[in-house]
Scaffold this motif. Structure first.
Motif, mmCIF file in Angstrom:
data_model
loop_
_atom_site.group_PDB
_atom_site.id
_atom_site.type_symbol
_atom_site.label_atom_id
_atom_site.label_comp_id
_atom_site.label_asym_id
_atom_site.label_seq_id
_atom_site.Cartn_x
_atom_site.Cartn_y
_atom_site.Cartn_z
ATOM 1 N N ALA A 1 0.819 -1.261 0.057
ATOM 2 C CA ALA A 1 -0.123 0.158 -0.038
ATOM 3 C C ALA A 1 0.792 1.235 0.002
ATOM 4 C CB ALA A 1 -1.082 0.048 1.260
ATOM 5 N N SER A 2 2.091 1.436 0.534
ATOM 6 C CA SER A 2 3.030 2.368 0.471
ATOM 7 C C SER A 2 3.589 2.760 -0.837
ATOM 8 C CB SER A 2 3.925 2.220 1.693
ATOM 9 O OG SER A 2 4.775 1.028 1.487
ATOM 10 N N SER A 3 3.752 1.773 -1.726
ATOM 11 C CA SER A 3 4.368 1.962 -3.076
ATOM 12 C C SER A 3 3.366 2.027 -4.187
ATOM 13 C CB SER A 3 5.551 0.974 -3.149
ATOM 14 O OG SER A 3 4.906 -0.486 -3.475
ATOM 15 N N PRO A 4 3.268 3.158 -4.992
ATOM 16 C CA PRO A 4 2.518 3.133 -6.059
ATOM 17 C C PRO A 4 2.571 1.970 -7.071
ATOM 18 C CG PRO A 4 4.079 4.565 -6.480
ATOM 19 C CD PRO A 4 4.314 4.115 -5.057
ATOM 20 N N ALA A 5 1.590 1.435 -7.715
ATOM 21 C CA ALA A 5 1.463 0.426 -8.815
ATOM 22 C C ALA A 5 0.247 0.892 -9.577
ATOM 23 C CB ALA A 5 1.133 -0.894 -7.943
ATOM 24 N N LEU A 6 0.582 0.604 -11.084
ATOM 25 C CA LEU A 6 -0.297 0.689 -12.031
ATOM 26 C C LEU A 6 -0.451 -0.527 -12.703
ATOM 27 C CD1 LEU A 6 -1.913 2.300 -13.876
ATOM 28 C CD2 LEU A 6 0.091 3.061 -15.151
ATOM 29 N N LEU A 7 -1.617 -1.209 -12.414
ATOM 30 C CA LEU A 7 -2.203 -2.415 -12.969
ATOM 31 C C LEU A 7 -2.969 -2.474 -14.132
ATOM 32 C CD1 LEU A 7 -2.236 -4.644 -9.690
ATOM 33 C CD2 LEU A 7 -0.157 -4.181 -10.943
ATOM 34 N N VAL A 8 -2.708 -2.907 -15.252
ATOM 35 C CA VAL A 8 -3.643 -2.809 -16.422
ATOM 36 C C VAL A 8 -4.347 -3.905 -16.786
ATOM 37 C CG1 VAL A 8 -3.669 -1.672 -18.844
ATOM 38 C CG2 VAL A 8 -2.072 -0.811 -17.281
ATOM 39 N N PHE A 9 -5.390 -4.102 -16.927
ATOM 40 C CA PHE A 9 -6.190 -5.354 -17.521
ATOM 41 C C PHE A 9 -6.906 -5.042 -18.701
ATOM 42 C CE2 PHE A 9 -6.005 -5.280 -12.841
ATOM 43 C CZ PHE A 9 -5.452 -6.416 -12.467
ATOM 44 N N ARG A 10 -6.283 -5.459 -19.920
ATOM 45 C CA ARG A 10 -6.995 -5.301 -21.154
ATOM 46 C C ARG A 10 -8.216 -6.248 -21.369
ATOM 47 N NH1 ARG A 10 -4.019 -2.784 -25.016
ATOM 48 N NH2 ARG A 10 -5.979 -2.955 -26.210
ATOM 49 N N LEU A 11 -9.357 -5.798 -21.663
ATOM 50 C CA LEU A 11 -10.556 -6.400 -22.147
ATOM 51 C C LEU A 11 -10.891 -6.375 -23.189
ATOM 52 C CD1 LEU A 11 -12.453 -5.116 -18.806
ATOM 53 C CD2 LEU A 11 -11.094 -7.154 -18.821
ATOM 54 N N PRO A 12 -11.577 -7.404 -23.926
ATOM 55 C CA PRO A 12 -11.889 -7.473 -25.200
ATOM 56 C C PRO A 12 -13.546 -6.957 -25.603
ATOM 57 C CG PRO A 12 -12.273 -9.727 -24.374
ATOM 58 C CD PRO A 12 -11.703 -8.708 -23.221
ATOM 59 N N TYR A 13 -13.686 -6.763 -26.372
ATOM 60 C CA TYR A 13 -15.092 -6.244 -27.114
ATOM 61 C C TYR A 13 -15.649 -7.070 -28.436
ATOM 62 C CZ TYR A 13 -19.156 -3.333 -27.824
ATOM 63 O OH TYR A 13 -20.465 -2.809 -28.306
ATOM 64 N N GLY A 14 -16.984 -7.255 -28.147
ATOM 65 C CA GLY A 14 -17.541 -8.234 -29.228
ATOM 66 C C GLY A 14 -17.373 -7.216 -30.726
ATOM 67 N N THR A 15 -16.799 -8.137 -31.907
ATOM 68 C CA THR A 15 -16.829 -7.409 -33.029
ATOM 69 C C THR A 15 -17.778 -8.142 -34.034
ATOM 70 O OG1 THR A 15 -15.097 -9.194 -33.643
ATOM 71 C CG2 THR A 15 -14.439 -6.905 -32.718
ATOM 72 N N GLY A 16 -18.875 -9.078 -33.727
ATOM 73 C CA GLY A 16 -19.618 -9.578 -34.503
ATOM 74 C C GLY A 16 -20.868 -8.588 -34.437
ATOM 75 N N ALA A 17 -21.754 -9.268 -35.503
ATOM 76 C CA ALA A 17 -23.079 -8.444 -35.633
ATOM 77 C C ALA A 17 -24.018 -8.794 -34.568
ATOM 78 C CB ALA A 17 -23.620 -8.778 -37.020
ATOM 79 N N ASP A 18 -24.024 -10.240 -33.846
ATOM 80 C CA ASP A 18 -24.908 -10.546 -32.849
ATOM 81 C C ASP A 18 -24.801 -9.826 -31.583
ATOM 82 O OD1 ASP A 18 -26.616 -12.102 -31.612
ATOM 83 O OD2 ASP A 18 -25.405 -14.013 -31.501
ATOM 84 N N LEU A 19 -25.855 -9.163 -31.392
ATOM 85 C CA LEU A 19 -25.969 -8.432 -30.159
ATOM 86 C C LEU A 19 -25.789 -9.147 -28.893
ATOM 87 C CD1 LEU A 19 -28.869 -5.933 -31.108
ATOM 88 C CD2 LEU A 19 -26.352 -5.483 -31.221
#
Length: 478
Positions: free
Chosen positions: A153-171
């Protein structure tokens, strides 16, 4: 800060009310903290206002100065306000919502901040802004890796979580992917809760999920509204369309830009289109550098360029670009040996713009690289709209500039003659067509395996009826 009034569906309702009329040029951003940690109140933008990069940096700076400096950045490929209005829970029905964990986290946070409309160039620079403010490099994580990491908690950290997204035509497929992303958010927050480490979480996207109409970045066409009676503006737009049509219809093949050191070519550059734009008074003013850089009989000034075995620097000198008397476009490259791959690779470290004593720097080393024996080629290398070039910091003058290369190819090392070496293309190996072929082949193998299994299970009868035996009689009754 914004507080929610209902458990389910409040996020969708809030974004729908506060969103501006056009939602294909911006993405939403949500910020919240862990339980028991409150942030000072910040005035939310008025309805219809699009938050730019400087204003977003101010929001983040105030939150990080007073809140935890362990930052969880959930960065989705695409996201728009409609994703929450379409897939969020309606009328308190939490089962219909694709974001139960996100809504729960926002409700449990003492001081959540929801910004419905952030310009997507500003959202692209979120990682750089957080990196500058936290003074630490980002770590790209997943829930499994996070469970093995012990944070302080005393030292900063930048954690990145990449999330996808649907590219198809189906909702429904898009909703399923968003639900999966929400589950990832829930897993990460559960891990952080078990470790008892306070955190600041941010959820946003790189670009909108709703396609924007084609705009002219140089003249600002399509931005705002215009009257049909404004004939002058109509003629100006028509001239711009004709100019773009001529550029597209240009079919001549011209040679690349060559820089020679001791009569030996050491740097090659080629592009079908090269342009730069600057933001002035809320509008983008562009300049096409293609005619003065490439073409038959064109000799661009390359003084200041240099090359050796480890570094290469191509300097393109111009005059009178966007009102600047002296203007330079610099491409800085380097090569080094990587022990993991046991070979040398070269990277385009930076694309720099020097004008009137000011330098704007774009970082390209994260996306533009190739084996040292090859050239690098990509259909589009830009600093906007699916960018591959990024400003080095939020305070860099590059945030006021846009650079665009089309059909870009460059080689700064191991050049033989005046021709490019074999090109390493920026397109990924597993394209949608390849994935489709692999999935179809897998399906056919499964069907064939099932058929063979069924054939192997067939058994012949071990007894047969005797046709010479007495027939079976069935008495009939009246």
């Amino acid at each position: 800060m914004l507080r929610f009034a209902s458990i389910s569906g409040a996020l969708a309702v809030l974004l729908a009310v506060l969103s501006p009329g056009r939602c294909d040029e911006q993405v939403p951003l949500m910020l919240w903290t862990s339980d028991g940690i409150s942030l000072p109140a910040q005035s939310t933008p008025p309805a219809g206002h699009i938050v730019g990069q400087e204003q977003l940096s101010s929001y983040l700076q105030k939150a990080l100065n007073a809140g935890p400096r362990n930052v969880l950045l959930f960065l989705q490929d695409k996201m728009s306000i409609e994703d929450f209005t379409m897939y969020g829970g309606a009328f308190g029905n939490k089962q219909d919502s694709a974001f139960p964990n996100l809504e729960g986290a926002l409700l449990s946070s003492p001081s959540p901040l929801v910004i419905p409309a952030v310009s997507w160039p500003a959202s692209n620079a979120v990682i750089g802004q957080l990196q500058d403010q936290l003074e630490t490099s980002p770590l790209y994580m997943d829930p499994e890796t996070l469970s093995q990491l012990r944070l302080n908690a005393s030292s900063p950290a930048l954690l990145v979580f990449r999330l996808p997204y649907g590219t198809g035509a189906d909702l429904m497929s898009a909703k399923d992917i968003l639900s999966g992303n929400d589950e990832v958010i829930g897993q990460v927050l559960s891990i952080m809760k078990t470790q008892s480490v306070p955190y600041t979480a941010i959820y946003t996207a790189l670009r909108p999920s709703r396609a924007a109409p084609a705009l002219s970045l140089e003249t600002g066409e399509g931005v705002g509204r215009s009257l049909l009676q404004a004939r002058g503006g109509h003629r100006e737009r028509e001239r711009e369309r004709q100019r773009q049509r001529k550029v597209k219809e240009r079919t001549e093949i011209y040679g690349p830009v060559e820089f020679k050191e001791e009569d030996n070519t050491c740097i090659l550059l080629w592009a079908r289109n090269l342009s730069v734009s600057i933001l002035r008074e809320g509008r983008w003013e562009g300049h096409d550098l293609t005619p003065s850089t490439f073409g038959e009989g064109v000799s661009p000034k390359l003084h200041g360029s240099s090359c050796d075995r480890t570094k290469a620097r191509l300097v393109l000198n111009y005059e009178g670009v966007l009102g600047h008397r002296s203007f330079k476009l610099i491409l800085a490259m380097s090569q080094r040996h990587y022990q993991v791959s046991a070979r040398r690779w070269f990277t385009l470290d930076a694309v720099e713009l020097e004008y009137d004593g000011t330098k704007a720097t774009f970082n390209g080393s994260r996306n533009i690289y190739a084996p040292a024996e090859f050239s690098y080629r990509c259909e589009s290398v830009t600093s906007f709209r699916w960018p591959t070039l990024f400003p080095r910091s939020s305070k860099d003058p590059a945030n006021q500039w846009r650079v665009s290369f089309e059909d870009f190819q460059i080689q700064g090392f191991n050049v033989t003659g005046s021709d490019f070496s074999y090109a390493s293309d920026c397109a990924g190996f597993f394209t949608p067509g390849i994935w489709m072929g692999l999935m179809t082949s897998l399906l056919m193998v499964l069907v064939l395996t099932y058929g063979l299994h069924m054939i192997m299970q067939l058994r012949t009868m071990d007894r047969f009826d005797d046709p010479k035996g007495p027939a079976i009689s069935v008495p009939q009754t009246e």
